[in-house]
Enzyme design. Structure first.
Site, PDB file in Angstrom:
ATOM      1  N   ARG A  39      23.480  -1.224  20.427  1.00 49.04           N
ATOM      2  CA  ARG A  39      24.129  -2.482  20.764  1.00 49.04           C
ATOM      3  C   ARG A  39      23.852  -3.488  19.647  1.00 49.04           C
ATOM      4  O   ARG A  39      22.690  -3.761  19.338  1.00 49.04           O
ATOM      5  CB  ARG A  39      23.500  -2.956  22.076  1.00 49.04           C
ATOM      6  CG  ARG A  39      24.206  -4.007  22.853  1.00 49.04           C
ATOM      7  CD  ARG A  39      23.827  -3.889  24.324  1.00 49.04           C
ATOM      8  NE  ARG A  39      24.550  -2.761  24.885  1.00 49.04           N
ATOM      9  CZ  ARG A  39      25.854  -2.816  25.195  1.00 49.04           C
ATOM     10  NH1 ARG A  39      26.543  -3.924  25.065  1.00 49.04           N
ATOM     11  NH2 ARG A  39      26.454  -1.754  25.666  1.00 49.04           N
ATOM     12  N   GLU A  55      12.185 -12.540   9.492  1.00 48.02           N
ATOM     13  CA  GLU A  55      13.159 -13.599   9.187  1.00 48.02           C
ATOM     14  C   GLU A  55      13.461 -13.603   7.702  1.00 48.02           C
ATOM     15  O   GLU A  55      12.565 -13.457   6.881  1.00 48.02           O
ATOM     16  CB  GLU A  55      12.602 -14.960   9.612  1.00 48.02           C
ATOM     17  CG  GLU A  55      12.677 -15.183  11.105  1.00 48.02           C
ATOM     18  CD  GLU A  55      12.123 -16.551  11.519  1.00 48.02           C
ATOM     19  OE1 GLU A  55      11.634 -17.291  10.659  1.00 48.02           O
ATOM     20  OE2 GLU A  55      12.188 -16.849  12.727  1.00 48.02           O
ATOM     21  N   ASP A  58      38.436  -8.668  13.613  1.00 50.84           N
ATOM     22  CA  ASP A  58      37.329  -8.228  14.461  1.00 50.84           C
ATOM     23  C   ASP A  58      37.631  -6.795  14.905  1.00 50.84           C
ATOM     24  O   ASP A  58      38.471  -6.573  15.776  1.00 50.84           O
ATOM     25  CB  ASP A  58      37.229  -9.185  15.657  1.00 50.84           C
ATOM     26  CG  ASP A  58      36.130  -8.798  16.632  1.00 50.84           C
ATOM     27  OD1 ASP A  58      35.595  -7.671  16.535  1.00 50.84           O
ATOM     28  OD2 ASP A  58      35.818  -9.629  17.515  1.00 50.84           O
TER      29      ASP A  58
HETATM   30  C1  LIG Z   1      33.144  -6.141  22.414  1.00 55.90           C
HETATM   31  C2  LIG Z   1      33.787  -7.130  21.532  1.00 55.90           C
HETATM   32  C3  LIG Z   1      33.061  -8.130  20.852  1.00 55.90           C
HETATM   33  C4  LIG Z   1      31.618  -8.435  20.986  1.00 55.90           C
HETATM   34  O1  LIG Z   1      30.885  -8.004  21.940  1.00 55.90           O
HETATM   35  P1  LIG Z   1      29.361  -8.320  22.263  1.00 55.90           P
HETATM   36  O2  LIG Z   1      29.317  -7.988  23.693  1.00 55.90           O
HETATM   37  O3  LIG Z   1      29.087  -9.750  21.957  1.00 55.90           O
HETATM   38  O4  LIG Z   1      28.567  -7.419  21.379  1.00 55.90           O
HETATM   39  C5  LIG Z   1      33.734  -8.936  19.958  1.00 55.90           C
HETATM   40  N1  LIG Z   1      35.028  -8.781  19.740  1.00 55.90           N
HETATM   41  C6  LIG Z   1      35.770  -7.866  20.375  1.00 55.90           C
HETATM   42  C7  LIG Z   1      37.220  -7.763  20.055  1.00 55.90           C
HETATM   43  C8  LIG Z   1      35.175  -7.016  21.306  1.00 55.90           C
HETATM   44  O5  LIG Z   1      35.925  -6.130  21.961  1.00 55.90           O
END
Ligand SMILES: *Cc1c(COP(=O)(O)O)cnc(C)c1O
Length: 425
Positions: free
Chosen positions: A240, A61, A205
């Site tokens: 992941r 942590e 994102d």
């Molecule tokens: C896959 C994805 C995520 C996050 O995925 P997790 O399954 O939480 O790791 C976030 N934003 C977008 C646009 C995605 O395609």
């Protein structure tokens, strides 16, 4: 890069005979099928080794140099490497490699940039958005007021006049860009301009396209967006997990919203694996791999179009495409197509297409992506063959097809298996 699937699980076989056959079956399944799910990939042996390492034993942590537990010197070394490599790949000021997933990364940005009840402008899920961008039953939709933008009905691409109009009308605190099912290049700079004009922060994102951004094959939002989030397991081909990048001015706040804001101890084995994947992403072969992903997506799209299919927006600029099933297979739903293609050894997912008239559980579309198949070594010729197989399976089903659907699936399954044998994991 060596892809690992000669995993034997010998010790697991000895100590837990109940789970062993299931794990073994999964290795076989991955070996014997072609993975066309756009968000998946096959990681390297080095990444797998780190994931199975003693780093999973350690609580760490806090952040390098500021931990809440003793014995963290090796954790610091690994996390510093991961952070520095992320900065090198993307050219960002600050990187946080602790998010357990892409959704966790996004949540931390919300906690840093917003108060509950604030307005977010984000891409409609039915037009390619992600559940963490405002699904009603996700933390994003539960805590914040969500306004959605979509794609234009004609072009099936973003219409910036409409997005600007929505931004001016609703005055969001945060504009989210990035998608899970958008096949075209995203103009992050124009989104940043709109955000600035209305006083919103911009979170890009890049979960799906991180590998393309890392290698300059998709424009980077790093310079213009306030926050950039990603996963590490899609085109980036790591373990992941999640990643947040931001300017130095936001660094302290972002770090505090991950820990202690929304997570406890980081997954140090995943962070070790992220560091390794980032090292792989810095090698010249990785750029070649990303180029091949795009070439393969184009080849698959063209093969499908030559069979009379319609691809949403008319094509693809990246690693994925959306197949509109309606013109070529009017009676076939996305769910049926997913099931039949799966039975034939091609793993895909049903997906809403923009303005879909079928329910989300049925859909009129399929999302097809090439990152995993490209890792395996498949190139344009194999992609064209896969296009032919997809069409053969989808044409063969139902009484109106006049053919024996089950026999066609069996025949294609055998051909798929033989391609898989030629390209072992
Ligand atoms: C896959 C994805 C995520 C996050 O995925 P997790 O399954 O939480 O790791 C976030 N934003 C977008 C646009 C995605 O395609």
């Amino acid at each position: 890069m060596t892809v690992a699937a000669e995993t034997s699980f010998d010790h697991i076989a000895a100590v837990d005979p109940e789970i062993f056959p299931i794990m073994n079956a999964e290795v076989r399944r991955q070996q014997d099928t072609i993975e066309l799910i756009a968000s998946e990939n096959h990681v390297s042996k080095a990444v797998l080794e780190a994931l199975g390492s003693v780093f999973t034993n350690k609580y760490a942590e806090g952040y390098p140099g500021r931990r809440y537990y003793g014995g963290c010197e090796n954790m610091d070394g690994v996390e510093d490497l991961a952070r520095n490599r992320a900065k090198q790949i993307f050219g960002c000021d600050h990187a946080n490699v602790q998010p357990h997933s892409g959704s966790q990364a996004n949540t931390a940005v919300f906690l840093a940039a917003l108060q509950p009840g604030d307005t977010i402008l984000s891409l409609d899920l039915a037009h390619g958005g992600h559940l963490s961008h405002g699904l009603r039953v996700n933390i994003s939709g539960l805590l914040y007021n969500i306004v959605s933008y979509g794609v234009d009905r004609k072009t099936e691409q973003f219409d910036f006049n409409e997005i600007r109009r929505l931004a001016r009308e609703h005055k969001p605190k945060l504009i989210i860009t990035g998608a899970s099912a958008y096949p075209r290049t995203i103009d992050f700079d124009t989104f940043s301009e709109i955000a600035e004009e209305v006083g919103a922060a911009h979170m890009a994102d890049i979960a799906h396209i991180a590998g393309l951004v890392a290698t300059g094959l998709h424009p980077s939002p790093i310079a213009s967006a306030d926050y950039v989030t990603s996963t590490t397991h899609k085109t980036l081909r790591g373990p992941r997990g999640g990643l947040i990048m931001c300017k130095e001015a936001y660094a302290k706040k972002i770090d505090s919203r991950i820990f202690p804001g929304s997570q406890g101890g980081p997954l140090m084995h995943c962070i070790a694996a992220k560091a390794i994947a980032f090292h792989e992403a810095l090698q010249p072969e990785f750029a070649t791999y990303q180029e091949q992903i795009i070439d393969n997506a184009r080849a698959l799209a063209e093969a499908l179009v030559s069979k009379g299919n319609r691809i949403v927006s008319g094509g693809t600029d990246n690693h994925l495409m959306l197949l509109d099933l309606r013109p070529a297979y009017p009676n076939v739903t996305g769910q049926q197509a997913e099931d039949w293609l799966g039975a034939a050894g091609m793993i895909v997912n049903k997906n809403m297409i923009p303005f879909d008239e079928r329910k989300p559980t049925q859909t009129s579309g399929l999302r097809l992506g090439t990152p995993a198949a490209t890792t395996r070594g498949l190139k344009e010729d194999e992609m064209r063959q896969i296009g032919v197989w997809i069409d053969r399976v989808l044409q063969s089903q139902g009484p109106e097809s006049g053919s024996d659907g089950a026999a066609t699936i069996e025949a294609v399954r055998a051909e798929v298996r033989s391609m898989c044998d030629q390209f072992p994991l």
